[in-house]
Design an enzyme around this catalytic site. Sequence first.
Site, PDB file in Angstrom:
ATOM      1  N   LYS A  54     -12.313   7.782   4.570  1.00 21.08           N
ATOM      2  CA  LYS A  54     -12.223   6.561   5.389  1.00 21.08           C
ATOM      3  C   LYS A  54     -13.424   5.663   5.130  1.00 21.08           C
ATOM      4  CE  LYS A  54     -11.360   4.880  10.085  1.00 21.08           C
ATOM      5  NZ  LYS A  54     -10.267   3.981   9.757  1.00 21.08           N
TER       6      LYS A  54
ATOM      7  N   GLY B 124      -1.456  -2.903   9.530  1.00 22.80           N
ATOM      8  CA  GLY B 124      -2.147  -1.680   9.937  1.00 22.80           C
ATOM      9  C   GLY B 124      -3.494  -1.544   9.256  1.00 22.80           C
TER      10      GLY B 124
ATOM     11  N   THR C  20      -7.264  -1.989   8.305  1.00 24.95           N
ATOM     12  CA  THR C  20      -8.384  -2.228   9.232  1.00 24.95           C
ATOM     13  C   THR C  20      -9.607  -2.768   8.487  1.00 24.95           C
ATOM     14  OG1 THR C  20      -9.200   0.032   8.982  1.00 24.95           O
ATOM     15  CG2 THR C  20      -7.640  -0.364  10.775  1.00 24.95           C
TER      16      THR C  20
ATOM     17  N   GLY D 280       0.849  -1.203   0.000  1.00 26.12           N
ATOM     18  CA  GLY D 280       0.000   0.000   0.000  1.00 26.12           C
ATOM     19  C   GLY D 280       0.875   1.239   0.000  1.00 26.12           C
TER      20      GLY D 280
ATOM     21  N   HIS E 222     -13.076  11.300  11.405  1.00 24.41           N
ATOM     22  CA  HIS E 222     -12.027  10.970  10.423  1.00 24.41           C
ATOM     23  C   HIS E 222     -12.309  11.672   9.096  1.00 24.41           C
ATOM     24  CE1 HIS E 222     -11.127   7.684  13.247  1.00 24.41           C
ATOM     25  NE2 HIS E 222      -9.908   7.752  12.741  1.00 24.41           N
ATOM     26  N   HIS E 223     -11.324  11.597   8.211  1.00 24.24           N
ATOM     27  CA  HIS E 223     -11.442  12.186   6.874  1.00 24.24           C
ATOM     28  C   HIS E 223     -12.546  11.503   6.061  1.00 24.24           C
ATOM     29  CE1 HIS E 223      -9.183   8.656   5.462  1.00 24.24           C
ATOM     30  NE2 HIS E 223      -8.439   8.833   6.550  1.00 24.24           N
TER      31      HIS E 223
ATOM     32  N   GLU F 197       1.814  -2.326  -4.632  1.00 21.83           N
ATOM     33  CA  GLU F 197       0.626  -1.512  -4.916  1.00 21.83           C
ATOM     34  C   GLU F 197      -0.333  -2.315  -5.792  1.00 21.83           C
ATOM     35  OE1 GLU F 197      -1.411   0.772  -4.598  1.00 21.83           O
ATOM     36  OE2 GLU F 197      -0.467   1.936  -3.042  1.00 21.83           O
TER      37      GLU F 197
ATOM     38  N   THR G 165     -10.643   1.782  16.023  1.00 24.66           N
ATOM     39  CA  THR G 165     -10.200   2.281  17.344  1.00 24.66           C
ATOM     40  C   THR G 165     -11.402   2.499  18.262  1.00 24.66           C
ATOM     41  OG1 THR G 165      -8.370   3.374  16.252  1.00 24.66           O
ATOM     42  CG2 THR G 165      -8.902   4.126  18.484  1.00 24.66           C
TER      43      THR G 165
HETATM   44  P1  NAD Z   1      -5.181   4.927   1.223  1.00 23.19           P
HETATM   45  O1  NAD Z   1      -6.423   4.633   0.447  1.00 23.19           O
HETATM   46  O2  NAD Z   1      -4.582   6.285   1.122  1.00 23.19           O
HETATM   47  O3  NAD Z   1      -4.046   3.865   0.847  1.00 23.19           O
HETATM   48  C1  NAD Z   1      -4.283   2.504   0.609  1.00 23.19           C
HETATM   49  C2  NAD Z   1      -3.308   2.078  -0.487  1.00 23.19           C
HETATM   50  O4  NAD Z   1      -3.407   0.653  -0.635  1.00 23.19           O
HETATM   51  C3  NAD Z   1      -3.655   2.717  -1.835  1.00 23.19           C
HETATM   52  O5  NAD Z   1      -2.509   3.314  -2.416  1.00 23.19           O
HETATM   53  C4  NAD Z   1      -4.153   1.541  -2.664  1.00 23.19           C
HETATM   54  O6  NAD Z   1      -3.858   1.667  -4.046  1.00 23.19           O
HETATM   55  C5  NAD Z   1      -3.341   0.407  -2.017  1.00 23.19           C
HETATM   56  N1  NAD Z   1      -3.871  -0.907  -2.389  1.00 23.19           N
HETATM   57  C6  NAD Z   1      -5.143  -1.258  -2.700  1.00 23.19           C
HETATM   58  N2  NAD Z   1      -5.196  -2.542  -3.086  1.00 23.19           N
HETATM   59  C7  NAD Z   1      -3.924  -3.015  -3.019  1.00 23.19           C
HETATM   60  C8  NAD Z   1      -3.342  -4.269  -3.313  1.00 23.19           C
HETATM   61  N3  NAD Z   1      -4.061  -5.289  -3.774  1.00 23.19           N
HETATM   62  N4  NAD Z   1      -2.006  -4.419  -3.112  1.00 23.19           N
HETATM   63  C9  NAD Z   1      -1.261  -3.395  -2.685  1.00 23.19           C
HETATM   64  N5  NAD Z   1      -1.768  -2.149  -2.405  1.00 23.19           N
HETATM   65  C10 NAD Z   1      -3.090  -1.981  -2.570  1.00 23.19           C
HETATM   66  O7  NAD Z   1      -5.516   4.568   2.730  1.00 23.19           O
HETATM   67  P2  NAD Z   1      -4.661   4.871   4.057  1.00 23.19           P
HETATM   68  O8  NAD Z   1      -5.258   6.034   4.752  1.00 23.19           O
HETATM   69  O9  NAD Z   1      -3.205   4.842   3.762  1.00 23.19           O
HETATM   70  O10 NAD Z   1      -5.076   3.589   4.933  1.00 23.19           O
HETATM   71  C11 NAD Z   1      -4.805   2.277   4.512  1.00 23.19           C
HETATM   72  C12 NAD Z   1      -5.361   1.296   5.546  1.00 23.19           C
HETATM   73  O11 NAD Z   1      -4.719   1.530   6.799  1.00 23.19           O
HETATM   74  C13 NAD Z   1      -6.860   1.437   5.815  1.00 23.19           C
HETATM   75  O12 NAD Z   1      -7.374   0.149   6.099  1.00 23.19           O
HETATM   76  C14 NAD Z   1      -6.928   2.329   7.040  1.00 23.19           C
HETATM   77  O13 NAD Z   1      -8.113   2.176   7.796  1.00 23.19           O
HETATM   78  C15 NAD Z   1      -5.710   1.834   7.782  1.00 23.19           C
HETATM   79  N6  NAD Z   1      -5.112   2.767   8.742  1.00 23.19           N
HETATM   80  C16 NAD Z   1      -4.699   2.214   9.895  1.00 23.19           C
HETATM   81  C17 NAD Z   1      -4.032   2.980  10.836  1.00 23.19           C
HETATM   82  C18 NAD Z   1      -3.523   2.298  12.082  1.00 23.19           C
HETATM   83  O14 NAD Z   1      -2.927   2.973  12.941  1.00 23.19           O
HETATM   84  N7  NAD Z   1      -3.681   0.970  12.174  1.00 23.19           N
HETATM   85  C19 NAD Z   1      -3.807   4.345  10.594  1.00 23.19           C
HETATM   86  C20 NAD Z   1      -4.258   4.891   9.396  1.00 23.19           C
HETATM   87  C21 NAD Z   1      -4.890   4.077   8.458  1.00 23.19           C
END
Ligand code: NAD
Length: 241
Positions: free
Chosen positions: A148, A90, A92, A8, A144-145, A34, A155
């Site tokens: 989401k 990370g 969710t 990601g 959140h934004h 990605e 959380t």
């Molecule tokens: P985002 O949409 O900005 O990024 C997600 C990325 O994953 C994108 O670039 C997307 O193209 C990529 N992706 C999608 N399918 C994929 C695949 N098959 N293989 C590889 N990459 C792929 O979202 P974000 O804000 O970066 O959040 C990502 C995840 O993390 C969400 O599930 C979010 O809820 C979670 N998150 C968790 C925490 C934490 O502290 N645990 C904090 C922030 C976000």
Amino acid sequence: MIRVVIVGIGGKMGQTLVAALSKEVDMRIVGGVECATHPMLGSMIGEGRVYSDLNDVIDRCDVVVEFASPEVTLKNIAIAALKNKPFICGTTAHNNLNEIYKFQFQIPLLMAANFSIGINAIYELLPNLLKLLSDFDIEIIEEHHRHKKDMPSGTAKRIAEIIQEAKGTKEPLKIHSIRAGEIVGEHRLIFVSSGERVEIMHQAINRNAFANGVIKAIHFIVNQKPGLYTMADVLNSHNRK
Ligand code: NAD
């Protein structure tokens, strides 16, 4: 030197991690993953490239960090498990956690719906606070934004779970969700009695709130045996040092 792959890597958290990890003297990003249509595919990242398949880079890393989409986690953990690589998740909103948890017997697996140090500190202090405020009404507000996808946040659900466990009840808690603009993440717990109000608020000012926790988690997980770990394990091991 710890070699890290980020799944990601083009996303909001992926890019925050690229910036944060590049400042760490004992970590190197050896590649990213990605989705197949992403514009970053094939471009250089750290010492490697961005691939569409974790299989293409797994042999070169010591740990996989995933912040992507819940549909891809199980497949990526299975790839990491075949090569005995620790996995930090990370991502969710999974609906297949039981399948995911099975991999704890093969590799060190760290799952956290929130990697921020502050939220994890609140998780730890909550049971004590609840003993003292046992008669108070409790409500949770999370913001959140607008991008989401899950609601309420993982959380907020975890906070509700801790409250239910501490109170020994299955009665659901009221969680109010706001999705607006680019709010990184805010959680508020409100305790109200007939005469007073206590509020605990955590605000992620920017995504370094999570990246800082991920860096601690990377240091922790590379020295662990197979098992299922949380940020409580990371922070408690860090504080013992
Ligand atoms: P985002 O949409 O900005 O990024 C997600 C990325 O994953 C994108 O670039 C997307 O193209 C990529 N992706 C999608 N399918 C994929 C695949 N098959 N293989 C590889 N990459 C792929 O979202 P974000 O804000 O970066 O959040 C990502 C995840 O993390 C969400 O599930 C979010 O809820 C979670 N998150 C968790 C925490 C934490 O502290 N645990 C904090 C922030 C976000």
